[in-house]
Write a protein that holds these residues in place. Sequence first.
Motif, PDB file in Angstrom:
ATOM      1  N   ASP A  62       0.872  -1.211   0.128  1.00 22.36           N
ATOM      2  CA  ASP A  62      -0.004  -0.011  -0.057  1.00 22.36           C
ATOM      3  C   ASP A  62       0.723   1.183   0.129  1.00 22.36           C
ATOM      4  O   ASP A  62       0.573   2.251  -0.504  1.00 22.36           O
ATOM      5  CB  ASP A  62      -0.967   0.053   1.249  1.00 22.36           C
ATOM      6  CG  ASP A  62      -2.246  -1.216   1.077  1.00 22.36           C
ATOM      7  OD1 ASP A  62      -2.421  -1.353   0.028  1.00 22.36           O
ATOM      8  OD2 ASP A  62      -2.774  -1.492   1.992  1.00 22.36           O
ATOM      9  N   ILE A  63       1.934   1.442   0.795  1.00 21.95           N
ATOM     10  CA  ILE A  63       2.824   2.538   0.886  1.00 21.95           C
ATOM     11  C   ILE A  63       3.730   2.694  -0.527  1.00 21.95           C
ATOM     12  O   ILE A  63       3.759   3.750  -1.117  1.00 21.95           O
ATOM     13  CB  ILE A  63       3.884   2.109   2.111  1.00 21.95           C
ATOM     14  CG1 ILE A  63       3.062   2.341   3.263  1.00 21.95           C
ATOM     15  CG2 ILE A  63       4.964   3.250   1.810  1.00 21.95           C
ATOM     16  CD1 ILE A  63       3.875   1.877   4.560  1.00 21.95           C
ATOM     17  N   ILE A  64       3.911   1.639  -1.177  1.00 21.05           N
ATOM     18  CA  ILE A  64       4.616   1.828  -2.587  1.00 21.05           C
ATOM     19  C   ILE A  64       3.639   2.090  -3.501  1.00 21.05           C
ATOM     20  O   ILE A  64       3.955   3.074  -4.122  1.00 21.05           O
ATOM     21  CB  ILE A  64       5.114   0.396  -2.699  1.00 21.05           C
ATOM     22  CG1 ILE A  64       6.319  -0.144  -2.035  1.00 21.05           C
ATOM     23  CG2 ILE A  64       5.724   0.498  -4.314  1.00 21.05           C
ATOM     24  CD1 ILE A  64       6.660  -1.381  -2.192  1.00 21.05           C
ATOM     25  N   ALA A  65       2.490   1.698  -3.587  1.00 16.97           N
ATOM     26  CA  ALA A  65       1.385   2.268  -4.338  1.00 16.97           C
ATOM     27  C   ALA A  65       1.038   3.815  -4.104  1.00 16.97           C
ATOM     28  O   ALA A  65       1.049   4.330  -5.133  1.00 16.97           O
ATOM     29  CB  ALA A  65       0.129   1.444  -4.105  1.00 16.97           C
ATOM     30  N   GLU A  66       1.030   4.027  -2.826  1.00 17.90           N
ATOM     31  CA  GLU A  66       1.000   5.515  -2.670  1.00 17.90           C
ATOM     32  C   GLU A  66       1.986   6.514  -3.053  1.00 17.90           C
ATOM     33  O   GLU A  66       1.695   7.499  -3.598  1.00 17.90           O
ATOM     34  CB  GLU A  66       0.806   5.778  -1.119  1.00 17.90           C
ATOM     35  CG  GLU A  66       0.419   7.171  -0.668  1.00 17.90           C
ATOM     36  CD  GLU A  66      -0.897   7.796  -1.124  1.00 17.90           C
ATOM     37  OE1 GLU A  66      -0.914   9.015  -1.344  1.00 17.90           O
ATOM     38  OE2 GLU A  66      -1.820   6.960  -1.637  1.00 17.90           O
ATOM     39  N   LEU A  67       3.137   5.624  -2.775  1.00 17.07           N
ATOM     40  CA  LEU A  67       4.512   6.650  -3.354  1.00 17.07           C
ATOM     41  C   LEU A  67       4.445   6.841  -4.834  1.00 17.07           C
ATOM     42  O   LEU A  67       4.894   7.976  -5.490  1.00 17.07           O
ATOM     43  CB  LEU A  67       5.805   5.928  -2.792  1.00 17.07           C
ATOM     44  CG  LEU A  67       5.935   5.870  -1.366  1.00 17.07           C
ATOM     45  CD1 LEU A  67       7.157   4.927  -0.928  1.00 17.07           C
ATOM     46  CD2 LEU A  67       6.052   7.398  -0.908  1.00 17.07           C
ATOM     47  N   VAL A  68       4.087   5.604  -5.694  1.00 14.42           N
ATOM     48  CA  VAL A  68       4.025   5.630  -7.074  1.00 14.42           C
ATOM     49  C   VAL A  68       3.183   6.516  -7.269  1.00 14.42           C
ATOM     50  O   VAL A  68       3.477   7.488  -8.544  1.00 14.42           O
ATOM     51  CB  VAL A  68       3.711   4.084  -7.480  1.00 14.42           C
ATOM     52  CG1 VAL A  68       3.402   4.266  -9.121  1.00 14.42           C
ATOM     53  CG2 VAL A  68       4.839   3.307  -7.403  1.00 14.42           C
ATOM     54  N   TYR A  69       1.894   6.817  -6.994  1.00 13.25           N
ATOM     55  CA  TYR A  69       0.805   7.700  -7.104  1.00 13.25           C
ATOM     56  C   TYR A  69       1.363   9.225  -7.018  1.00 13.25           C
ATOM     57  O   TYR A  69       0.987   9.902  -7.832  1.00 13.25           O
ATOM     58  CB  TYR A  69      -0.495   7.371  -6.165  1.00 13.25           C
ATOM     59  CG  TYR A  69      -1.520   8.325  -6.828  1.00 13.25           C
ATOM     60  CD1 TYR A  69      -2.208   8.209  -7.766  1.00 13.25           C
ATOM     61  CD2 TYR A  69      -1.541   9.444  -5.973  1.00 13.25           C
ATOM     62  CE1 TYR A  69      -3.251   9.286  -8.273  1.00 13.25           C
ATOM     63  CE2 TYR A  69      -2.875  10.153  -6.373  1.00 13.25           C
ATOM     64  CZ  TYR A  69      -3.539  10.113  -7.549  1.00 13.25           C
ATOM     65  OH  TYR A  69      -4.345  11.146  -7.822  1.00 13.25           O
TER      66      TYR A  69
END
Length: 108
Positions: free
Chosen positions: A36-43
């Motif tokens: 979830d954190i990786i996805a948020e950083l990518v976004y």
Amino acid sequence: MSNVQKTKHSIYNTARKLSKEVAADLKVEFHQDVLDIIAELVYKKLVLYGGDLDAFQKHAKRSTITADDVKLLVRRSETLKTVVESKMNLLSSLKPAEAPTAVKRKRK
């Protein structure tokens, strides 16, 4: 669901999927919170890139983002710069040769 929400959802799902694939290649496992954190950083990074590209295009007084704007965006990352330049070279080699255009003189 708005287009922005759909786009965000798609980016999150893709980032999670790619993270899982990388984890499998590395023979490690990521906790769901990490995904979830990786996805948020990518976004957030993509939103930042989009704003930068928009600013470059507006500064050049254009209504379209060009490949040169992307090159400017990745100028600090040699790896990304190499990838972008190779893709640009590939695309330019696929385009048919354009006829030479007449040179316009500037009025003084």
